[in-house]
Enzyme design. Sequence first.
Site, short mmCIF file in Angstrom:
data_model
loop_
_atom_site.label_atom_id
_atom_site.label_comp_id
_atom_site.label_asym_id
_atom_site.label_seq_id
_atom_site.Cartn_x
_atom_site.Cartn_y
_atom_site.Cartn_z
N HIS A 48 0.81 -1.22 0.00
CA HIS A 48 0.00 0.00 0.00
C HIS A 48 0.84 1.28 0.00
CE1 HIS A 48 -3.75 -2.12 0.45
NE2 HIS A 48 -3.34 -2.72 1.55
N GLU A 63 -6.00 -12.61 6.19
CA GLU A 63 -6.81 -11.38 6.12
C GLU A 63 -7.97 -11.52 5.14
OE1 GLU A 63 -4.45 -8.16 4.60
OE2 GLU A 63 -3.48 -9.41 3.08
N ASP A 113 -8.68 -6.03 7.42
CA ASP A 113 -9.00 -6.62 6.13
C ASP A 113 -9.81 -7.90 6.28
OD1 ASP A 113 -7.98 -4.78 4.29
OD2 ASP A 113 -5.95 -5.52 4.53
#
Length: 264
Positions: free
Chosen positions: A48, A151, A177
């Site tokens: 990310h 996740e 997540d």
Amino acid sequence: MKNYRNPLRQKLAQGKTAFGLWVTLATATMTELAIEAGLDWVCIDMEHGATDYRDIVEHARAARGSDLAVLVRVPSIAIDSIKRCLDLGADGIVVPLVRSARDVEAALDFARYPLAGKRGLGGERAQRWGLRVEEYIATANDEIMVIPMIETADAAAAIDEIFAVPGLDFAFVGPGDLSASLGHIGAWEGPGVAETIAQIVASAGAANITLGTYGVGPNDIRSRCEQGFRFLAIGSDAAMLANRIGSELSSIRNLMPALGRQIA
């Protein structure tokens, strides 16, 4: 150079609980600060964040000579990103969006040298630019940490199969997540997610898998430790900086009216 040893793996093998920092900022100053603060590991986020391979090198250099481990969350389960991060000196990889035992098998395969895996032999920073290849490869397969992130709903449903993969020692639970994947996007731990995490913890205990996770404040981290998590991120660099700046600014603004000052 002695044979390569992973400081985080060693601490966990000694039964210690290890605390780390999630790093999304490119500057290696964050890793230097983590060392000075007494943390045990950092995880550089390539999934990310804006970090790239040059940044991985700088963070690894900042950690050299310390007992802080540098993990990298790779952008995907791909041999090119996994081997490059390891060649640049990462002590382990965190693997995002795992959905099955097959995904874990692939990540392990990409992170290990033959005959245990398919990692190509380079002469990069981890091998001291080709000058210490033999010392590094003597222990790399045993010391490198491959940490799948649990996740997704698919991973939670296949948790026993995932934890049964030969050679897997660690996993990292991502509550946010996982909540999103179970239908509660935006919630840190939505309805029923606590029960799912408890099942993951139980399965990990039965399979002798050491678990990590991300905490949101001291009370959450304490709760996770009580649940059995052994390596925990205390937060992310950017979020912690933003929260501290916001808190300080709010306190300053609250003082201004008493001084008869107008503020923007």
